[in-house]
Design a protein around this motif. Sequence first.
Motif, PDB file in Angstrom:
ATOM      1  N   LEU A  36      -3.752  43.594  -8.561  1.00  0.00           N
ATOM      2  CA  LEU A  36      -4.020  42.547  -9.554  1.00  0.00           C
ATOM      3  C   LEU A  36      -4.561  41.293  -8.886  1.00  0.00           C
ATOM      4  CD1 LEU A  36      -3.800  41.542 -12.510  1.00  0.00           C
ATOM      5  CD2 LEU A  36      -1.531  40.699 -11.901  1.00  0.00           C
ATOM      6  N   VAL A  37      -3.961  40.904  -7.788  1.00  0.00           N
ATOM      7  CA  VAL A  37      -4.411  39.709  -7.070  1.00  0.00           C
ATOM      8  C   VAL A  37      -5.856  39.876  -6.615  1.00  0.00           C
ATOM      9  CG1 VAL A  37      -4.039  38.294  -5.017  1.00  0.00           C
ATOM     10  CG2 VAL A  37      -2.088  39.082  -6.358  1.00  0.00           C
ATOM     11  N   LEU A  38      -6.181  41.032  -6.085  1.00  0.00           N
ATOM     12  CA  LEU A  38      -7.548  41.310  -5.647  1.00  0.00           C
ATOM     13  C   LEU A  38      -8.519  41.268  -6.818  1.00  0.00           C
ATOM     14  CD1 LEU A  38      -9.617  42.177  -3.515  1.00  0.00           C
ATOM     15  CD2 LEU A  38      -8.939  44.545  -3.973  1.00  0.00           C
ATOM     16  N   ARG A  39      -8.144  41.859  -7.944  1.00  0.00           N
ATOM     17  CA  ARG A  39      -9.033  41.900  -9.107  1.00  0.00           C
ATOM     18  C   ARG A  39      -9.268  40.501  -9.677  1.00  0.00           C
ATOM     19  NH1 ARG A  39     -13.378  43.014 -11.404  1.00  0.00           N
ATOM     20  NH2 ARG A  39     -13.312  43.651 -13.557  1.00  0.00           N
ATOM     21  N   ILE A  40      -8.230  39.670  -9.717  1.00  0.00           N
ATOM     22  CA  ILE A  40      -8.403  38.301 -10.210  1.00  0.00           C
ATOM     23  C   ILE A  40      -9.365  37.542  -9.306  1.00  0.00           C
ATOM     24  CG2 ILE A  40      -7.239  36.083 -10.557  1.00  0.00           C
ATOM     25  CD1 ILE A  40      -4.856  37.665 -11.643  1.00  0.00           C
ATOM     26  N   TRP A  41      -9.250  37.736  -8.002  1.00  0.00           N
ATOM     27  CA  TRP A  41     -10.174  37.097  -7.058  1.00  0.00           C
ATOM     28  C   TRP A  41     -11.609  37.548  -7.343  1.00  0.00           C
ATOM     29  CZ3 TRP A  41     -13.397  39.070  -3.221  1.00  0.00           C
ATOM     30  CH2 TRP A  41     -13.953  38.104  -2.371  1.00  0.00           C
ATOM     31  N   GLU A  42     -11.808  38.832  -7.615  1.00  0.00           N
ATOM     32  CA  GLU A  42     -13.153  39.338  -7.934  1.00  0.00           C
ATOM     33  C   GLU A  42     -13.686  38.694  -9.213  1.00  0.00           C
ATOM     34  OE1 GLU A  42     -12.742  43.849  -6.108  1.00  0.00           O
ATOM     35  OE2 GLU A  42     -12.448  43.533  -8.239  1.00  0.00           O
ATOM     36  N   VAL A  43     -12.840  38.575 -10.220  1.00  0.00           N
ATOM     37  CA  VAL A  43     -13.254  37.997 -11.504  1.00  0.00           C
ATOM     38  C   VAL A  43     -13.627  36.528 -11.338  1.00  0.00           C
ATOM     39  CG1 VAL A  43     -12.424  37.352 -13.802  1.00  0.00           C
ATOM     40  CG2 VAL A  43     -11.991  39.650 -12.912  1.00  0.00           C
ATOM     41  N   GLU A  44     -12.866  35.798 -10.528  1.00  0.00           N
ATOM     42  CA  GLU A  44     -13.165  34.387 -10.312  1.00  0.00           C
ATOM     43  C   GLU A  44     -14.528  34.188  -9.654  1.00  0.00           C
ATOM     44  OE1 GLU A  44      -9.890  32.740  -8.160  1.00  0.00           O
ATOM     45  OE2 GLU A  44      -8.644  32.574  -9.937  1.00  0.00           O
ATOM     46  N   ASN A  45     -14.986  35.177  -8.911  1.00  0.00           N
ATOM     47  CA  ASN A  45     -16.285  35.094  -8.248  1.00  0.00           C
ATOM     48  C   ASN A  45     -17.410  35.684  -9.089  1.00  0.00           C
ATOM     49  OD1 ASN A  45     -15.569  33.800  -5.765  1.00  0.00           O
ATOM     50  ND2 ASN A  45     -14.486  35.674  -5.228  1.00  0.00           N
ATOM     51  N   ASP A  46     -17.108  36.133 -10.299  1.00  0.00           N
ATOM     52  CA  ASP A  46     -18.095  36.729 -11.198  1.00  0.00           C
ATOM     53  C   ASP A  46     -18.267  35.790 -12.390  1.00  0.00           C
ATOM     54  OD1 ASP A  46     -19.612  38.198 -12.978  1.00  0.00           O
ATOM     55  OD2 ASP A  46     -18.341  39.978 -12.899  1.00  0.00           O
ATOM     56  N   SER A  47     -19.401  35.143 -12.491  1.00  0.00           N
ATOM     57  CA  SER A  47     -19.606  34.146 -13.543  1.00  0.00           C
ATOM     58  C   SER A  47     -19.698  34.756 -14.940  1.00  0.00           C
ATOM     59  CB  SER A  47     -20.867  33.327 -13.256  1.00  0.00           C
ATOM     60  OG  SER A  47     -21.997  34.171 -13.224  1.00  0.00           O
ATOM     61  N   SER A  48     -19.867  36.074 -15.049  1.00  0.00           N
ATOM     62  CA  SER A  48     -19.983  36.689 -16.370  1.00  0.00           C
ATOM     63  C   SER A  48     -18.635  37.110 -16.952  1.00  0.00           C
ATOM     64  CB  SER A  48     -20.907  37.910 -16.313  1.00  0.00           C
ATOM     65  OG  SER A  48     -20.315  38.934 -15.534  1.00  0.00           O
ATOM     66  N   MET A  49     -17.556  37.029 -16.161  1.00  0.00           N
ATOM     67  CA  MET A  49     -16.229  37.429 -16.629  1.00  0.00           C
ATOM     68  C   MET A  49     -15.255  36.260 -16.491  1.00  0.00           C
ATOM     69  SD  MET A  49     -16.577  40.568 -17.586  1.00  0.00           S
ATOM     70  CE  MET A  49     -14.949  41.252 -17.703  1.00  0.00           C
ATOM     71  N   ARG A  50     -14.217  36.296 -17.337  1.00  0.00           N
ATOM     72  CA  ARG A  50     -13.177  35.263 -17.275  1.00  0.00           C
ATOM     73  C   ARG A  50     -11.830  35.938 -17.503  1.00  0.00           C
ATOM     74  NH1 ARG A  50     -10.311  31.714 -20.802  1.00  0.00           N
ATOM     75  NH2 ARG A  50     -11.084  32.767 -22.650  1.00  0.00           N
ATOM     76  N   ALA A  51     -10.856  35.628 -16.648  1.00  0.00           N
ATOM     77  CA  ALA A  51      -9.509  36.147 -16.840  1.00  0.00           C
ATOM     78  C   ALA A  51      -8.834  35.367 -17.966  1.00  0.00           C
ATOM     79  CB  ALA A  51      -8.700  36.026 -15.556  1.00  0.00           C
ATOM     80  N   VAL A  52      -8.368  36.063 -18.989  1.00  0.00           N
ATOM     81  CA  VAL A  52      -7.718  35.436 -20.135  1.00  0.00           C
ATOM     82  C   VAL A  52      -6.214  35.357 -19.903  1.00  0.00           C
ATOM     83  CG1 VAL A  52      -7.277  35.632 -22.614  1.00  0.00           C
ATOM     84  CG2 VAL A  52      -9.516  36.233 -21.702  1.00  0.00           C
ATOM     85  N   SER A  53      -5.624  36.458 -19.448  1.00  0.00           N
ATOM     86  CA  SER A  53      -4.190  36.470 -19.181  1.00  0.00           C
ATOM     87  C   SER A  53      -3.846  37.596 -18.234  1.00  0.00           C
ATOM     88  CB  SER A  53      -3.391  36.629 -20.475  1.00  0.00           C
ATOM     89  OG  SER A  53      -3.595  37.919 -21.018  1.00  0.00           O
ATOM     90  N   ALA A  54      -2.703  37.443 -17.589  1.00  0.00           N
ATOM     91  CA  ALA A  54      -2.158  38.486 -16.726  1.00  0.00           C
ATOM     92  C   ALA A  54      -0.645  38.447 -16.898  1.00  0.00           C
ATOM     93  CB  ALA A  54      -2.529  38.235 -15.266  1.00  0.00           C
ATOM     94  N   GLU A  55      -0.048  39.620 -17.120  1.00  0.00           N
ATOM     95  CA  GLU A  55       1.389  39.664 -17.303  1.00  0.00           C
ATOM     96  C   GLU A  55       1.955  40.961 -16.759  1.00  0.00           C
ATOM     97  OE1 GLU A  55       2.613  40.948 -21.572  1.00  0.00           O
ATOM     98  OE2 GLU A  55       0.884  39.610 -21.777  1.00  0.00           O
ATOM     99  N   GLN A  56       3.191  40.869 -16.282  1.00  0.00           N
ATOM    100  CA  GLN A  56       3.875  42.052 -15.776  1.00  0.00           C
ATOM    101  C   GLN A  56       4.388  42.869 -16.950  1.00  0.00           C
ATOM    102  OE1 GLN A  56       6.654  41.257 -12.665  1.00  0.00           O
ATOM    103  NE2 GLN A  56       7.632  43.234 -12.842  1.00  0.00           N
ATOM    104  N   LEU A  57       4.248  44.164 -16.876  1.00  0.00           N
ATOM    105  CA  LEU A  57       4.719  45.043 -17.944  1.00  0.00           C
ATOM    106  C   LEU A  57       6.105  45.570 -17.649  1.00  0.00           C
ATOM    107  CD1 LEU A  57       1.448  47.019 -18.565  1.00  0.00           C
ATOM    108  CD2 LEU A  57       2.298  45.035 -19.779  1.00  0.00           C
TER     109      LEU A  57
END
Length: 57
Positions: A36-57
């Motif tokens: 998850l941490v890696l994917r959020i870092w990737e999203v932050e570097n991609d201007s076409s995507m935005r992280a809306v929320s992240a939660e533990q299940l």
Amino acid sequence: MCEHSPECSNGDMCQLVLENGQTGLETAEYYCKAHLVLRIWEVENDSSMRAVSAEQL
């Protein structure tokens, strides 16, 4: 992705909700905490995507 990875053996799964900046559509992806941490870092570097929320299940 994470089910077969040794880094994800702790069993804690998280849901990441992303929004496509061009279409406005939201999608949910599922990762272990380590990936998850890696994917959020990737999203932050991609201007076409935005992280809306992240939660533990």
